[in-house]
Design a protein around this motif. Structure first.
Motif, PDB file in Angstrom:
ATOM      1  N   THR A  34       0.803  -1.207  -0.010  1.00  9.66           N
ATOM      2  CA  THR A  34      -0.009  -0.002  -0.024  1.00  9.66           C
ATOM      3  C   THR A  34       0.933   1.152  -0.079  1.00  9.66           C
ATOM      4  OG1 THR A  34      -0.167  -0.088   2.401  1.00  9.66           O
ATOM      5  CG2 THR A  34      -1.770  -1.183   1.077  1.00  9.66           C
ATOM      6  N   ILE A  64      -1.744   0.705  13.199  1.00 13.81           N
ATOM      7  CA  ILE A  64      -2.052  -0.902  12.897  1.00 13.81           C
ATOM      8  C   ILE A  64      -0.771  -1.596  13.075  1.00 13.81           C
ATOM      9  CG2 ILE A  64      -2.272  -2.253  10.475  1.00 13.81           C
ATOM     10  CD1 ILE A  64      -3.401   0.284   9.354  1.00 13.81           C
ATOM     11  N   HIS A  66       1.239  -4.945  12.337  1.00  8.30           N
ATOM     12  CA  HIS A  66       1.354  -5.863  11.048  1.00  8.30           C
ATOM     13  C   HIS A  66       1.812  -7.298  11.616  1.00  8.30           C
ATOM     14  CE1 HIS A  66       1.230  -1.805   9.412  1.00  8.30           C
ATOM     15  NE2 HIS A  66       1.307  -2.328   8.312  1.00  8.30           N
ATOM     16  N   THR A 117      -9.926  -2.539  21.355  1.00 15.98           N
ATOM     17  CA  THR A 117      -9.916  -3.166  19.845  1.00 15.98           C
ATOM     18  C   THR A 117      -8.391  -3.162  19.382  1.00 15.98           C
ATOM     19  OG1 THR A 117     -10.679  -1.171  19.205  1.00 15.98           O
ATOM     20  CG2 THR A 117     -12.185  -2.871  19.201  1.00 15.98           C
ATOM     21  N   ARG A 121      -3.061  -6.319  10.264  1.00 16.49           N
ATOM     22  CA  ARG A 121      -2.950  -6.303   9.106  1.00 16.49           C
ATOM     23  C   ARG A 121      -1.921  -7.240   8.529  1.00 16.49           C
ATOM     24  NH1 ARG A 121      -1.611  -4.172   3.716  1.00 16.49           N
ATOM     25  NH2 ARG A 121      -0.009  -2.696   4.059  1.00 16.49           N
ATOM     26  N   SER A 181      -4.399   0.908   3.305  1.00 15.92           N
ATOM     27  CA  SER A 181      -5.287  -0.364   3.294  1.00 15.92           C
ATOM     28  C   SER A 181      -6.837   0.249   3.732  1.00 15.92           C
ATOM     29  CB  SER A 181      -4.793  -1.275   4.264  1.00 15.92           C
ATOM     30  OG  SER A 181      -4.712  -0.637   5.592  1.00 15.92           O
ATOM     31  N   ARG A 195     -12.322   3.071   6.823  1.00 15.42           N
ATOM     32  CA  ARG A 195     -11.475   3.829   6.176  1.00 15.42           C
ATOM     33  C   ARG A 195     -11.597   3.035   4.827  1.00 15.42           C
ATOM     34  NH1 ARG A 195      -5.286   4.766   7.450  1.00 15.42           N
ATOM     35  NH2 ARG A 195      -5.058   2.784   6.299  1.00 15.42           N
TER      36      ARG A 195
HETATM   37  O1  TXA Z   1      -1.682   0.818   4.100  1.00 21.20           O
HETATM   38  C1  TXA Z   1      -1.997   1.134   5.591  1.00 21.20           C
HETATM   39  O2  TXA Z   1      -2.896   0.616   6.173  1.00 21.20           O
HETATM   40  C2  TXA Z   1      -0.575   1.690   5.910  1.00 21.20           C
HETATM   41  C3  TXA Z   1       0.707   0.726   5.773  1.00 21.20           C
HETATM   42  C4  TXA Z   1       1.873   1.104   6.544  1.00 21.20           C
HETATM   43  O3  TXA Z   1       0.202  -0.771   6.262  1.00 21.20           O
HETATM   44  N1  TXA Z   1      -0.812   2.156   7.463  1.00 21.20           N
HETATM   45  C5  TXA Z   1      -1.778   3.108   7.791  1.00 21.20           C
HETATM   46  O4  TXA Z   1      -1.417   3.399   9.145  1.00 21.20           O
HETATM   47  O5  TXA Z   1      -2.115   3.882   6.989  1.00 21.20           O
HETATM   48  P1  TXA Z   1      -2.179   4.790   9.988  1.00 21.20           P
HETATM   49  O6  TXA Z   1      -1.612   4.742  11.347  1.00 21.20           O
HETATM   50  O7  TXA Z   1      -1.769   5.861   9.189  1.00 21.20           O
HETATM   51  O8  TXA Z   1      -3.725   4.331   9.611  1.00 21.20           O
HETATM   52  C6  TXA Z   1      -4.215   3.582  10.794  1.00 21.20           C
HETATM   53  C7  TXA Z   1      -5.800   3.711  10.422  1.00 21.20           C
HETATM   54  C8  TXA Z   1      -6.406   5.034  11.267  1.00 21.20           C
HETATM   55  O9  TXA Z   1      -7.259   5.474  10.374  1.00 21.20           O
HETATM   56  C9  TXA Z   1      -6.907   4.305  12.402  1.00 21.20           C
HETATM   57  O10 TXA Z   1      -7.785   5.286  13.189  1.00 21.20           O
HETATM   58  C10 TXA Z   1      -7.124   3.301  12.277  1.00 21.20           C
HETATM   59  O11 TXA Z   1      -6.443   2.470  11.231  1.00 21.20           O
HETATM   60  N2  TXA Z   1      -7.353   2.252  13.450  1.00 21.20           N
HETATM   61  C11 TXA Z   1      -6.189   1.672  14.205  1.00 21.20           C
HETATM   62  N3  TXA Z   1      -6.766   1.029  15.095  1.00 21.20           N
HETATM   63  C12 TXA Z   1      -8.000   1.320  15.127  1.00 21.20           C
HETATM   64  C13 TXA Z   1      -8.908   0.700  16.196  1.00 21.20           C
HETATM   65  N4  TXA Z   1      -8.548   0.063  17.225  1.00 21.20           N
HETATM   66  N5  TXA Z   1     -10.187   0.995  16.171  1.00 21.20           N
HETATM   67  C14 TXA Z   1     -10.509   1.899  14.765  1.00 21.20           C
HETATM   68  N6  TXA Z   1      -9.875   2.336  13.930  1.00 21.20           N
HETATM   69  C15 TXA Z   1      -8.518   2.079  14.058  1.00 21.20           C
END
Ligand code: TXA
Ligand code: MG
Length: 317
Positions: A34, A64, A66, A117, A121, A181, A195
């Motif tokens: 991604t 996230i 991984h 939660t 990924r 993603s 998202r």
């Molecule tokens: O493609 C991707 O997803 C990239 C690559 C590096 O894997 N990572 C990414 O991570 O975009 P980040 O931190 O920019 O986005 C994480 C998303 C955010 O929208 C966050 O709010 C959501 O995931 N998220 C993470 N944990 C969550 C949770 N427990 N509940 C709801 N949303 C969560």
């Protein structure tokens, strides 16, 4: 990028260096299909604090984690039959699943922003897959850009923007997908699209059935999809910027404002250390059923801004 790929010895050495850096709590730019991720040891709260600091985020978003495959994901999260179906259909690939945290998972509270939660990924990139297998623990990775800037899709983007704050970037070529993603929460038998991203709604719905949107929460019963967006709030009232606690309240200290040593966010006054301890301390204090949780003042510079943002939310919750 799922095509088999022979990894040459020079790249093998860079993968090994990435694993050493991650084991030392340092940050590594990692390729995924991604976008490039800013990777850190998801089980080490100091490494996670360093991620937030490097990105310059004004508040703690959950990250996230991984992992290399579904089995590893199931060590960290509780997968319903629907979640398993989605994982089997799309992993490795550009789908992030938000599921309830497993009781004995290793990912630290800060990586999940204190939520109950977790976002998981399995990325589809041979170099990062290799790092994950050798590292053997989950790697937290937001997109490797400074907050508010576009997500990086080449190693050069990461080096330009974050080069001084990270140990290295593992160059895996330009990203195939170039979009983050898709994030789907599965907390029971419903799937909620949180998202949009590198998978279309139609592709996901072909497997999951109709996706809910976060605003559908009113229609839902106990495991309301809206719950995934709600931050952990202690049961006890939270009182800010006081330096002592009385009548059954617990003091969470900072710097010279002493608390029970088990509850000083950072005796040396480091906001990075305080960030690493914050969510775990709130939980631990709450578990003692105090009349209130009193938190000493924390400076607002650097990560202190995110700490104060989170504390204000907790005090309003
Ligand atoms: O493609 C991707 O997803 C990239 C690559 C590096 O894997 N990572 C990414 O991570 O975009 P980040 O931190 O920019 O986005 C994480 C998303 C955010 O929208 C966050 O709010 C959501 O995931 N998220 C993470 N944990 C969550 C949770 N427990 N509940 C709801 N949303 C969560
Ligand atoms: Mg991002």
């Amino acid at each position: 990028m799922s095509a088999p790929l022979v990894i040459d010895s020079k790249t093998q050495a860079l993968i090994a260096s990435s694993v050493v850096a991650l084991n030392c709590g340092e940050l590594v730019g990692l390729p995924t299909e991604t976008v490039y991720g800013l990777g850190g040891d998801a089980t080490n709260p100091l490494a996670i604090a360093a991620i937030f600091e490097a990105k310059g985020r004004p508040h703690f978003n959950p990250l996230i984690s991984h992992v290399s495959n579904l089995e590893a994901a199931q060590q960290e999260g509780l997968f319903s039959p629907l979640a398993i179906k989605l994982a089997q259909a799309f992993w490795p690939g550009p789908l992030t699943l938000v599921v309830p945290r497993a009781l004995n998972g290793q990912v630290c509270d800060l990586a999940c922003a204190g939520l109950s939660t977790i976002a998981l990924r399995v990325p589809d990139h041979p170099l990062t897959q290799s790092v994950l297998k050798q590292f053997g623990r989950p790697i937290a990775a937001p997109s490797a850009n400074i907050s508010g800037r576009p997500s990086p899709t080449t190693a050069g983007h990461v080096a330009d923007e974050l080069g001084e704050k990270i140990a290295m970037v593992l160059d895996g070529g330009p990203c195939d997908v170039g979009l983050e993603s898709a994030v789907v929460a599965v907390l029971g038998s419903t799937a909620t699209l949180l998202r949009l991203g590198g998978l279309s709604r139609a592709d996901i719905e072909a497997v999951s059935g109709p996706l809910w949107s976060p605003t559908d929460q009113d229609k839902a019963s106990p495991a309301s999809p809206g719950m995934v967006l709600r931050h952990y709030a202690p049961k006890a009232p939270v009182v800010l910027s006081q330096s002592s606690a009385e009548n059954g309240a617990i003091l969470i200290g900072f710097g010279s404002i002493q608390a029970d040593p088990a509850f000083n966010l950072s005796p040396s006054g480091s906001v990075q250390e305080a960030a690493a301890n914050l969510f775990a301390f709130l939980r631990a204090a709450d578990a003692l059923s105090p009349t209130a949780i009193v938190v000493a003042p924390v400076p607002k510079d650097g990560l202190g801004e995110a700490i104060n943002d989170r504390l204000v939310r907790a005090s309003e919750g």
